[in-house]
Design an enzyme around this catalytic site. Sequence first.
Site, mmCIF file in Angstrom:
data_model
loop_
_atom_site.group_PDB
_atom_site.id
_atom_site.type_symbol
_atom_site.label_atom_id
_atom_site.label_comp_id
_atom_site.label_asym_id
_atom_site.label_seq_id
_atom_site.Cartn_x
_atom_site.Cartn_y
_atom_site.Cartn_z
ATOM 1 N N CYS A 90 0.790 -0.955 0.065
ATOM 2 C CA CYS A 90 -0.024 -0.023 -0.155
ATOM 3 C C CYS A 90 0.828 1.207 0.130
ATOM 4 C CB CYS A 90 -0.943 0.031 1.008
ATOM 5 S SG CYS A 90 -2.499 1.182 0.896
ATOM 6 N N HIS A 199 -4.057 -4.076 -0.128
ATOM 7 C CA HIS A 199 -3.877 -4.645 1.047
ATOM 8 C C HIS A 199 -3.933 -6.096 0.837
ATOM 9 C CE1 HIS A 199 -3.858 -1.378 3.824
ATOM 10 N NE2 HIS A 199 -4.871 -0.717 2.676
ATOM 11 N N GLU A 201 -2.936 -8.500 2.754
ATOM 12 C CA GLU A 201 -3.165 -9.062 3.942
ATOM 13 C C GLU A 201 -4.564 -9.365 4.016
ATOM 14 O OE1 GLU A 201 -3.408 -4.899 5.187
ATOM 15 O OE2 GLU A 201 -1.922 -5.949 3.657
#
Length: 219
Positions: A90, A199, A201
């Site tokens: 990011c 993102h 994750e």
Amino acid sequence: MVQRVAVIDPGSGNLASVVRAFEKAAEDHDIAAVVKVVTAAADLRLADRIVLPGQGAFAACRRGLDALPGMVEALEERVRGQGVPFLGICVGMQLMGDKGLEHGETPGLGWIPGVVAPMDPLGVDGKPLPLPQMGWNALSFEEGFHPVLDGIRPGDQVYFVHSYAFEAEEPEDVIATTDYGGPVTAIIARGNLAGLQFHVEKSGPIGLTMLANFLRWEP
């Protein structure tokens, strides 16, 4: 061999989620890894992989990184000088560029030529699309072009939250895009450097596969 993964804390970013995602990716793909959040430059000395997450404003993330004594110099030494694989996530990806234009002009790390500029997306009706771009969106890329994308298919979706985008000076540094009122840089890479605008994750199994690919990557 156990991979030692250093996740830098610049004072912004969901570090707990990043650490959990790396640990899950390593477990699911039978990769031995120890993932540690670091704030001391000395902690980069033994790292086999270095990760810089970030969320929020470019300028704030850069200030947070600069506030860690010797961290930028240690990054230059380990990543640029010694070739340790690096992943920016990011705003951590955006910081790899020359400068960001959010809240004024702020210098980046200058690793991949480019500027992080405000998005101005228009829909097919010519009306502005909402910002930030928030939600799942598909990736477009050439299969087999980069190891970080092994096992990922064009059209697979990942989770974005951003209002600024990386405008690369050299097109070959952009290895994947997404579409939001036109092409938007999603992944950049050069040498031992890789950066993900989304993102990873929060991107489910697709994100975990990319993190496992990063852990196995030998640039």
